[in-house]
Design an enzyme around this catalytic site. Structure first.
Site, short mmCIF file in Angstrom:
data_model
loop_
_atom_site.label_atom_id
_atom_site.label_comp_id
_atom_site.label_asym_id
_atom_site.label_seq_id
_atom_site.Cartn_x
_atom_site.Cartn_y
_atom_site.Cartn_z
N CYS A 44 0.71 -1.25 0.03
CA CYS A 44 -0.09 0.08 -0.11
C CYS A 44 0.99 1.01 0.11
O CYS A 44 0.30 2.49 -0.14
CB CYS A 44 -0.89 -0.01 1.19
SG CYS A 44 -2.27 -1.37 1.12
N HIS B 132 -2.90 7.10 2.34
CA HIS B 132 -3.47 5.80 2.28
C HIS B 132 -4.73 5.49 2.78
O HIS B 132 -4.66 5.74 4.19
CB HIS B 132 -2.41 4.79 2.41
CG HIS B 132 -2.78 3.43 2.31
ND1 HIS B 132 -3.60 2.89 1.28
CD2 HIS B 132 -2.87 2.46 3.26
CE1 HIS B 132 -4.05 1.84 1.58
NE2 HIS B 132 -3.29 1.40 2.79
N ASN C 244 -10.35 0.56 0.89
CA ASN C 244 -9.07 0.38 0.95
C ASN C 244 -8.65 -0.06 -0.63
O ASN C 244 -8.78 -1.28 -0.64
CB ASN C 244 -8.36 -0.30 2.03
CG ASN C 244 -6.99 -0.51 2.04
OD1 ASN C 244 -6.01 -0.06 1.03
ND2 ASN C 244 -6.29 -0.73 2.96
#
Length: 368
Positions: free
Chosen positions: A132, A273, A303
């Site tokens: 990520c 993020h 996400n």
């Protein structure tokens, strides 16, 4: 590691390499698959409720790639939107870097497929996997390479992931969090007082086991046995990941600002993020950025892995939230464990064109 922008040419053995110049984000783009998946559609299988998911994560829905779509399809769609926005032809690209931990295949690279789809045959193309954190890592790598490119050469940095293919939907720690999507930016020459000017890349390999897909690589090849054990699925120790972020992100941001000689109040925007809204709101005060707006897109998209930073950046950009010269902090964190952060002075889009994906264009940017 910190990478301040050099202000003088690089010298080596008496030979002057091309003058270092500023590289900035010239345009943004994103693609979210049209299929929307609500909390209700995954809650029962995960043994939770819609209310529980919202309370724990802030997520209400996410997008899911169609069965025929691969990561390269999402990446190419996002890339086209970014290229169209800034008016750059694919033939002008020197580099294509795709940040992903869900590639089309173990090999060849997803970036090579994107290059072919775009017709960008002059571009060197490769993948980067920092999970990520991948987009910020890829952004830093591409910016470094472009600094010494001659003429008007450009780079394309894409974050793209299809996590829906590697989730165990009975695991409430992971099944409720992830969506599919892609975001992209076009990099190119910028005025010396604009563009990317500092970045920080941190890896804590001693905690690599906190996020993993155990099978499918050289250590544990995929077999009927590993499939029976579910080792092909994404696993995460959520509590320890949260502790990692709380312990490492604030210090990384503080050190980055100090290394760049920037006061915290000079940061106007934070694009982080999109892991979990509850966790982000908990860590936000410790970043110490009193003048910054903090953007959230995960309520509607979840996400999206390496795609989450560029998707959120594109939302903020197209919403008109970013003004010329404002300092934007981009920061990602994830498997490895890793943290990547970058600072840029925003450039206005030169040749803005409306996005073709009307469902995406209608999505609002959200701030704290």
């Amino acid at each position: 590691m910190r990478y301040p922008l050099p202000s003088t040419p690089i010298l080596t053995t008496g030979v002057t390499i091309r003058s270092i110049r500023s590289i900035g984000i010239l345009g943004t783009g994103a693609y979210l698959p049209p299929t929307e998946v609500s909390n209700d559609e995954i809650a029962e299988r995960a043994g939770v409720t819609d209310e529980w998911i919202v309370r724990k994560t802030g997520i209400r829905s996410r997008r899911r790639a169609d069965p025929g779509q691969a990561t390269s399809d999402l990446a190419a769609a996002a890339a086209i939107r970014a290229l169209e926005q800034v008016g750059v032809d694919p033939g002008e690209l020197a580099y294509i870097v795709v940040a992903t931990s869900t590639p089309d295949h173990p090999q060849p690279s997803t970036a090579s497929i994107v290059q072919h789809r775009l017709g960008a045959m002059n571009a060197a193309a490769f993948d980067l996997n920092a999970v990520c954190s991948g987009f910020v890592y890829a952004l830093t790598v591409a910016e470094r390479m472009l600094r010494t490119e001659p003429g008007e050469r450009y780079g394309l940095v894409i974050g793209a992931d299809i996590y829906s293919r590697i989730l165990d939907y009975s695991d409430r720690r992971t099944a409720i969090l992830f969506g599919d999507g892609a975001g992209a930016v076009v990099l190119g020459p910028a005025p010396n007082d604009r563009g990317l000017f500092a970045s920080s890349l941190i890896t804590r390999g001693d905690q690599h086991e906190l996020i993993s897909v155990q099978a499918g690589g050289s250590r544990i090849p995929t077999t009927a046995g590993t499939l029976d054990e579910g080792l092909q699925y994404f696993r995460m120790d959520g509590r320890r990941v949260r502790e990692f972020v709380q312990d490492n992100l604030p210090g990384a941001v503080t050190d980055l600002l100090a290394g760049a000689g920037l006061a915290p109040q000079e940061v106007r925007h934070v694009v982080a993020h999109q892991a979990n809204a509850v966790m982000l709101k908990e860590v936000w005060p410790s970043l110490g950025l009193p003048g910054a707006s903090f953007y959230l897109a995960l309520e509607s998209y979840g996400n999206t892995g390496a795609a989450s930073v560029p998707i959120t950046l594109d939302l903020a950009h197209r919403d008109g939230a970013l003004s010329d010269g404002e300092v934007v902090l981009l920061t990602g964190f994830g498997g490895g464990m890793s943290v990547g952060s970058a600072l840029t002075r925003w450039l206005p889009t030169r040749h803005a064109r409306p996005p073709r994906n009307s469902a995406y264009a209608a999505a609002p940017a959200q701030s704290r």
